[in-house]
Write a protein that holds these residues in place. Structure first.
Motif, PDB file in Angstrom:
ATOM      1  N   ARG A   9       3.120  -5.812  -2.175  1.00 23.43           N
ATOM      2  CA  ARG A   9       1.503  -5.505  -2.337  1.00 23.43           C
ATOM      3  C   ARG A   9       0.759  -6.465  -1.705  1.00 23.43           C
ATOM      4  NH1 ARG A   9      -0.447  -0.979  -6.307  1.00 23.43           N
ATOM      5  NH2 ARG A   9       1.459  -0.076  -5.445  1.00 23.43           N
ATOM      6  N   ARG A  10       0.839  -7.649  -2.214  1.00 21.77           N
ATOM      7  CA  ARG A  10       0.033  -8.733  -1.911  1.00 21.77           C
ATOM      8  C   ARG A  10       0.135  -9.048  -0.319  1.00 21.77           C
ATOM      9  NH1 ARG A  10      -0.531 -13.306  -6.535  1.00 21.77           N
ATOM     10  NH2 ARG A  10      -0.268 -11.618  -8.505  1.00 21.77           N
ATOM     11  N   GLU A  11       1.363  -9.134   0.311  1.00 23.35           N
ATOM     12  CA  GLU A  11       1.519  -8.881   1.755  1.00 23.35           C
ATOM     13  C   GLU A  11       0.633  -7.883   2.390  1.00 23.35           C
ATOM     14  OE1 GLU A  11       5.610  -9.299   1.796  1.00 23.35           O
ATOM     15  OE2 GLU A  11       5.639 -11.301   2.292  1.00 23.35           O
ATOM     16  N   GLU A  12       0.910  -6.717   1.994  1.00 20.11           N
ATOM     17  CA  GLU A  12       0.136  -5.472   2.360  1.00 20.11           C
ATOM     18  C   GLU A  12      -1.208  -5.804   2.420  1.00 20.11           C
ATOM     19  OE1 GLU A  12       0.182  -1.732   4.417  1.00 20.11           O
ATOM     20  OE2 GLU A  12       1.607  -3.530   4.494  1.00 20.11           O
ATOM     21  N   ILE A  13      -1.842  -6.237   1.518  1.00 20.84           N
ATOM     22  CA  ILE A  13      -3.411  -6.465   1.091  1.00 20.84           C
ATOM     23  C   ILE A  13      -3.889  -7.360   2.323  1.00 20.84           C
ATOM     24  CG2 ILE A  13      -4.939  -7.349  -0.136  1.00 20.84           C
ATOM     25  CD1 ILE A  13      -3.869  -5.781  -2.517  1.00 20.84           C
ATOM     26  N   ALA A  14      -3.095  -8.536   2.378  1.00 19.06           N
ATOM     27  CA  ALA A  14      -3.383  -9.446   3.151  1.00 19.06           C
ATOM     28  C   ALA A  14      -3.332  -9.054   4.821  1.00 19.06           C
ATOM     29  CB  ALA A  14      -2.264 -10.564   3.187  1.00 19.06           C
ATOM     30  N   ARG A  15      -2.387  -8.284   5.124  1.00 19.36           N
ATOM     31  CA  ARG A  15      -2.292  -7.610   6.349  1.00 19.36           C
ATOM     32  C   ARG A  15      -3.275  -6.525   6.602  1.00 19.36           C
ATOM     33  NH1 ARG A  15      -1.276  -3.101   8.636  1.00 19.36           N
ATOM     34  NH2 ARG A  15      -1.017  -2.186   6.755  1.00 19.36           N
ATOM     35  N   ILE A  16      -3.833  -5.965   5.739  1.00 15.90           N
ATOM     36  CA  ILE A  16      -4.935  -4.859   6.100  1.00 15.90           C
ATOM     37  C   ILE A  16      -6.231  -5.836   6.083  1.00 15.90           C
ATOM     38  CG2 ILE A  16      -6.357  -3.331   4.832  1.00 15.90           C
ATOM     39  CD1 ILE A  16      -3.817  -2.330   3.397  1.00 15.90           C
ATOM     40  N   ALA A  17      -6.284  -6.691   5.325  1.00 21.54           N
ATOM     41  CA  ALA A  17      -7.540  -7.591   5.678  1.00 21.54           C
ATOM     42  C   ALA A  17      -7.661  -8.266   6.946  1.00 21.54           C
ATOM     43  CB  ALA A  17      -7.553  -8.717   4.354  1.00 21.54           C
ATOM     44  N   ARG A  18      -6.474  -8.739   7.176  1.00 17.47           N
ATOM     45  CA  ARG A  18      -6.389  -9.517   8.765  1.00 17.47           C
ATOM     46  C   ARG A  18      -6.638  -8.255   9.797  1.00 17.47           C
ATOM     47  NH1 ARG A  18      -1.758 -11.680   8.255  1.00 17.47           N
ATOM     48  NH2 ARG A  18      -2.676 -13.883   7.760  1.00 17.47           N
TER      49      ARG A  18
END
Length: 474
Positions: A262-271
């Motif tokens: 989920r942390r990776e997904e949040i980082a992807r969405i922010a980018r």
């Protein structure tokens, strides 16, 4: 019936609080020789029985005696008369640091700090060593706004070893505690009227900072793990916000911890949507090193402000945190905020921290904090059991008790009548779908005995509400 203990004082008369007079009795009996150097004070419960007072009163008295430099407290072993008092040398009594108007006899579970551990010896050693340090004058002079480079260099090593954040000292800004760091980022990145995204319930200090700066918070829905990525993306599109504030590890107040995926997904969405992330990792120290996922900052270093609080993990009175800037971001934006909100951080707390890191004291204190945290969590589980939501780590300085909002308000009121103060249930909610319940701060009391007394009162308050709901059912 008198309860036999090795030492039972005659309490001085007077208008002061009972625990303060008991601390006076400890001091008097040290001077008179009734209490020998190195002798152990009776256990809290035993002395409470002998004197006919509450365990909480004894806990406060022992804590006051430690504050005066009369005793050393050791978790699991007890409180002992300090060896440095040999020859009858009693430290001068210092004025009380208790805020004016504080109610006596009340156990406060609202302040989310690390549980207290014995720090007197470490502080005296550090202050003694620093008094010989030729650069000590820096502690009372204006310094560069980001903090002394020597302190930031030590902090960079600490973050690399304990947080998994490998960044140079030049990317760090020393803050006057985590709250200062929050105000710095909010004021540097957002403008009055802007919207900041955050969990649907969030840290009260973030709410205060946003309100003071004229910013709006918009809550993002959570599930049992924490912030939901699809809800985040929807909120970004609807609000056009460019800043996300998140507490991914032992979220305050719900104690949820985001997993790696989920942390990776949040980082992807922010980018993808060009959103800046502000990761408040105040409770990173409490999660097991083998189990805790890497910080979000490791997945999106170019757009993440990372806040590491020393106050939350070691010693709250140091008022110390470090803000890691996004990789490649110029510091002028933040430095303008530093100048506006304090000009420069105080150096003395940072110098103490630096010495503690260099001689291993910081690691030892951190380990003691974690051990005491585990003891207190076990006490809470034994008393509150099924009322507690499973925390997202093996140790936590705060607990979450989910319940309907009206029930939470009643429990808070009933607990207060029993002289236990709890954080009001509505202070963390940002949106209508926020989880409702009660946060309990396990590190707030001076002793585990006082915590046990307070949690028992909370359980009584909860079960009283449950009985009331069941009345009239046939």
């Amino acid at each position: 019936m008198e309860f036999a203990v090795a030492w039972c004082p005659r309490l001085p008369t007077g208008p002061g609080p009972l625990y303060d007079r008991l601390a006076d009795a400890i001091q008097q009996d040290i001077v008179s020789g009734k209490l020998d150097v190195g002798s152990k004070l009776p256990p809290h419960r035993d002395l409470a029985h002998a004197l006919g007072v509450s365990v909480g009163t004894i806990a406060k008295a022992y804590a006051e005696a430690e504050r005066r430099g009369l005793v050393n407290a050791h978790v699991g072993r007890g409180s002992f008369i300090r060896s440095t008092l040999r020859g009858g040398s009693i430290p001068p009594r210092m004025p009380s640091l208790r805020p004016a108007g504080t109610r006596t006899g009340v156990i406060d579970l609202r302040c989310n700090t690390p549980p207290p551990v014995a720090l007197s010896d470490a502080l005296q050693d550090s202050l003694g060593a620093l008094s010989l340090y030729e650069g000590l004058e820096a502690a009372v002079r204006y310094i560069q706004g980001s903090g002394l480079r020597s302190i930031r260099t030590v902090a960079a090593d600490w973050l690399r070893r304990r947080h998994g954040i490998d960044r140079p000292a030049d990317d760090l800004v020393q803050c006057n505690g985590g709250q200062h760091g929050i105000a710095l980022v909010f004021s540097a990145v957002a403008r009055p009227g802007d919207t900041i995204l955050c969990e649907s319930s969030t840290f009260y200090g973030a709410r205060v900072a946003a309100e003071q700066l004229g910013l709006r918070l918009r809550g993002v829905s959570m599930d049992a793990e924490g912030m939901m990525p699809d809800a985040l993306e929807r909120a970004i599109l609807e609000s056009r916000s460019k800043l996300l504030f998140t507490i991914p590890t032992l979220h305050n107040p719900t104690t949820r911890t985001l997993g790696r995926n989920r942390r990776e997904e949040i980082a992807r969405i922010a980018r993808q949507h060009d959103v800046t992330i502000f990761e408040d990792d105040a409770y990173h120290a409490y999660a097991d090193a083998q189990e805790r996922p890497p910080p979000i900052a490791t997945f999106a270093p170019e757009r993440t402000f990372y806040l590491a609080s020393i106050s939350k993990g070691l010693c709250p009175g140091l008022r110390l945190a470090f803000l890691v800037l996004p990789a490649g971001l110029g510091s002028e934006q933040i430095m303008r905020a530093v100048r506006a909100l304090g000009y420069c951080p105080p150096a003395l707390g940072g110098l103490i921290f630096s010495r503690w890191v260099e001689n291993g004291t910081a690691d030892r204190i951190a380990a003691e904090v974690q051990r005491e945290c585990a003891v207190r969590l076990n006490i809470a589980r034994s008393i509150l059991g099924p009322h507690i939501a499973a925390p997202g780590a093996a140790r936590t300085p705060h607990l979450w008790l989910p319940m309907p909002a009206l029930d939470a308000e009643r429990v808070v009121a009933r607990a207060l009548r029993a002289d236990v103060e709890i954080t009001p249930p509505d202070v963390s909610a940002v949106s209508g779908d926020a989880d409702t319940g009660i946060r309990l701060c396990l590190g707030a009391t001076e002793s585990s005995e006082a915590l046990e007394s307070a949690l028992t009162a909370v359980r009584t308050a909860i079960e009283g509400d449950e009985r009331r709901r069941n009345e009239g059912i046939i």
